[in-house]
Design a protein around this motif. Sequence first.
Motif, mmCIF file in Angstrom:
data_model
loop_
_atom_site.group_PDB
_atom_site.id
_atom_site.type_symbol
_atom_site.label_atom_id
_atom_site.label_comp_id
_atom_site.label_asym_id
_atom_site.label_seq_id
_atom_site.Cartn_x
_atom_site.Cartn_y
_atom_site.Cartn_z
ATOM 1 N N CYS A 154 -2.988 -8.845 5.727
ATOM 2 C CA CYS A 154 -4.261 -9.548 5.637
ATOM 3 C C CYS A 154 -4.189 -10.692 4.614
ATOM 4 N N CYS A 182 -9.852 -5.351 -0.286
ATOM 5 C CA CYS A 182 -10.601 -6.315 -1.075
ATOM 6 C C CYS A 182 -12.085 -6.024 -0.893
ATOM 7 N N CYS A 225 -13.335 -3.657 4.686
ATOM 8 C CA CYS A 225 -13.181 -3.322 6.113
ATOM 9 C C CYS A 225 -13.018 -1.838 6.380
HETATM 10 S S1 SF4 Z 1 -10.296 -5.321 3.178
HETATM 11 FE FE1 SF4 Z 1 -10.549 -6.358 5.133
HETATM 12 S S2 SF4 Z 1 -10.861 -8.344 4.580
HETATM 13 FE FE2 SF4 Z 1 -10.100 -7.373 2.770
HETATM 14 S S3 SF4 Z 1 -8.003 -7.702 2.848
HETATM 15 FE FE3 SF4 Z 1 -8.305 -5.920 3.853
HETATM 16 S S4 SF4 Z 1 -8.569 -6.353 5.975
HETATM 17 FE FE4 SF4 Z 1 -8.726 -8.137 4.883
#
Ligand code: SF4
Lengths: 809, 111
Positions: free
Chosen positions: A643, A677, A681
């Motif tokens: 990502c 992050c 997600c």
């Molecule tokens: S949490 Fe979601 S948006 Fe953040 S890095 Fe991972 S996949 Fe990407």
Amino acid sequence: MKNAVIIGAGMASGRVLEHLIEADPEAFNFTLFNSEPRGNYNRIMLSPVLSGEKSYAEIVTHDDGWYGQNKVTCRFGEAVTSIDREAKVVRGANGDVPYDKLIIATGSAPFIIPVPGHDLPGVIAYRDLDDTNAMIDAADAPGKPAVVIGGGLLGLEAAAGLALRGMSVTVIHLNGHLMERQLDPAAGYLLQKDLENRGIKVHCNGATKAILGTDRVEGVELDDGTVYDASLVVMAVGIRPEATVAKNAGLEVNRGILVNAQMETSDPDILAVGECVEFDGQLFGLVAPLYDQAKVLAKILLEEEGSFVPKELSTKLKVTGCDLFSAGDFAEGEGREDIVFRDPARGVYRRLVIEDDQLVGAVMYGDTADSNWFFGLIRDKTEIADMRDTLIFGPAFQGGAPSDPLSAVAALPREAEICGCNGICKGQIEDAIAAGATDLTAIKATTKASASCGTCTGLVEQVLAVTLGDDFVIPAAQSICACTDMTHEDVRRMIKSQELKSMEAVWQECGWKTSCGCHVCRPALNYYLLADWPLEYTDDAQSRFINERKHANIQKDGTFSVVPRMWGGITTPDELRAIADAAEKFAVPTVKVTGGQRIDLLGVKGEDLPAIWKDLNDAGMVSGHAYSKGLRTVKTCVGTDHCRFGTQDSTGLGIKLEKTLWGSWTPHKLKLAVSGCPRNCAEATCKDIGVICVDSGYQISIGGAAGMDVRETELLCQVATEAETIDVIKAVTQSYRENAKYLDRIYKWVGKVGMDWVKEQIEDLDNRAALVERFEISQSVYRKDPWAEHVTKAETYQPIADLTLEAAE
Amino acid sequence: MSTWIDIAALDSVPKRGARLIKTALGCVAVFRTGTDEVFALDNACPHKNGPLAEGIVHDKAVTCPLHNWVISLETGMVQGEDTGQVATYPARVVDGRITLDAAFLKQREVA
Ligand code: SF4
Ligand code: SRM
Ligand SMILES: Cc1cc2nc3c(=O)[nH]c(=O)nc-3n(C[C@H](O)[C@H](O)[C@H](O)COP(=O)(O)OP(=O)(O)OC[C@H]3O[C@@H](n4cnc5c(N)ncnc54)[C@H](O)[C@@H]3O)c2cc1C
Ligand code: FES
């Protein structure tokens, strides 16, 4: 005068002689054979001889003078080798003796388990004076180790005697509780506790594999690998009728010598009495029925009428301080009801079994003063309908004594810890009350008890009520279920502070009102016990809801679903292929992707479970615990691997967490997620424990949910490294495991103890380390694949019998 | 008049547990209580056919695994507020073996 020959000078034939001589001293000439080099003594008093409370001289029933006076020719130390029924002659080592009437009273022989080493010197049975003397000799120096195999009446009397003689004694018992033929598990628990209090170690569920030693016994090895040192091994695993002579003479013998109600064998001139006989399918191992038999046999020999009728029996154990009693039939049969009474303060347990308004069985422990009264009700088949409500309290309480819900707390010693957070004992609370603290607030202020997490509030209130009597009214609290007056929190504290390590212990010490709990309390207790005593307590499958018993989710049509683990949501083509193969092979109707990032195979037949698990195991997959009050999934996002926003390796951390936590049991289900992050997600902020990765480290938050309640997590702490994240999560999980009420998710638990309290637990680094250590101890038992284990007992998933063909006939 | 069919060793059913017997007309559940009594009942809850053998056994009752109805093992009657009854069949333990009354198969054919 006729010649009567008697084989065996034991307790039964002794009585026969007394009856015959008293009724008509001129009727018979007696010859009495005995293998033991002595006459009749009171065999049941060997236990006091062993313990040193009596001497052999005190237990002799008939001495030489008595035999001489009554013209009994004694052939002691001489075993009868055969009987010639044609010639009516008995054969002994020192010559033949003719008989008109022959009485066989050979008693029984101890059963010796034929394990390797059973014939080593130092391995003995417990039957006669010679055995007793051998035990006394073995106890010649203090602290020598002895092992008693068999936790029945004889074994325990031997163990208690040897302990009184200074030996360090271990009892190995095959069954789950002591004296299982006379006691139910609850009374067996109390007995075990009393024996342990006098230094006797008890090992239940222990199967002897071998007796170790070269020239002499040195130890005992069990099936589970345990080895106990032993300079003496007493085998007390049972007896069987001594019927060899009778069998060789061609008399009818089944398990014992078959007799009719007149004590006649299949040869009318030969009668038999005592433990060697079998009557109406029954064997006998206690003296009461033998004395009845002796009376009948004497009458028959004197050509009077007589008929033996077996009566109800009762049992007591001759170990000072272990007060137990059991009578009648408390095990089998339909249409029966139980009445249970427990008084933890006095260590009393009583259970009555009632059928058709009659008492048919009774088990008592602790206070057996009324046992004769209850035994009388059983024997006389008294109608008890009128006194039913108060029956359990005995003859003196026919007015009714209600059970006291406070008695469990009243029974606690002053040293019993009530408040775990602050280490406050019952005595300190009592002192505070004496000094003027008469309500909860005052106790909190003066002792700090219940001032931290607050889960001991119920117990503190009970101490107030016990100490102050009517001056303190306990606010009503919700008990676990109708089996008890205690709340979940009370019981958890009792389990910890009183070190209760079995279901029976909890039922007794917390005053359970039913004999074995119900579907509400048993799963909770099972969880509390395994969480607090992971090494000592054995998980009880029968106290688990079916999903956890069979490691699969039950469906509305009785089939099951199978969800293999996909660590952190990562899978491989090989795993997917194996899942596809299994789905085809077992004709799985539905294959679904779950909300927990893995695949669910729905609609598998119960009988097929072990086979489908085996296939999945072979492809490297293990149970996903989709059915457990335990770790479910650790959901992850792709993180730095792919990502463009990822700050840390969220997938890798998720996998590590799942591999650390899997298999652990928790008060309710436990779901985790790690997001790479703050875009989140993996939906980490609505999980029980969530991790959000940020540039500077890891934000750990707890108490989220997205079921019936939707909750956002609250921040617990932020740490810099992966290793610290894992430690914090283990610690908070362990604190939740140790303190929460069964079926409270983390958010409910935090709601009760407060987020500040949880933060303190984790911030204190010593405490954190201790929590982590306890979590790891528990995981040393539970971090394993239950499917692989159940594959080895696949037959338990199949029907026990197939009668489809019989019905067709 | 009753003949007893030998089913299996008592120990093949766990204490406070159950196992199934297959018959031509569906499964019968054999329960063993904490005090080693045995009972045989149809393996179907009167509510929505829940498999009773998978329930939690306590005293002489079983709690259905699907919606927690409690059923008496002795009478087959549903306890508490709910109503209904499950068929029961005579069962007993002889010398450590579970036996069922042969007439029970007949009974099932009629049912
Ligand atoms: S949490 Fe979601 S948006 Fe953040 S890095 Fe991972 S996949 Fe990407
Ligand atoms: C299979 C699955 C639905 C799906 O097809 O996706 C599922 C299926 C069930 N869920 Fe769920 N839940 C599933 C994800 C979820 C989620 C989403 C998640 O985990 O991200 C939630 C909301 C999040 C949460 O838990 O807070 C969820 C909230 C519930 C709840 C409500 C819990 C609560 O505290 O409010 C229950 C009821 C309960 O546990 O008492 C429940 C109970 C159930 C049970 C076990 C019902 C039952 O007791 O039989 C269902 C079992 C079906 C079966 O036979 O397999 N399921 N369930 C998901 C399995 C995830 C997994 O891989 O293990
Ligand atoms: C330690 C201990 C404690 C007990 N405690 C109790 C208790 O508390 N309550 C209770 O009710 N019961 C108790 N019992 C059981 C009770 O002692 C027996 O039920 C009773 O002794 C049986 O009597 P019997 O005459 O049938 O056999 P025994 O008393 O055993 O007598 C049989 C005799 O026959 C001899 N014999 C065997 N074969 C031959 C042969 N071929 N030729 C010659 N002689 C032979 C044997 O050497 C033995 O002396 C206890 C037993 C023991 C060992
Ligand atoms: S099917 Fe048994 S309770 Fe619903």
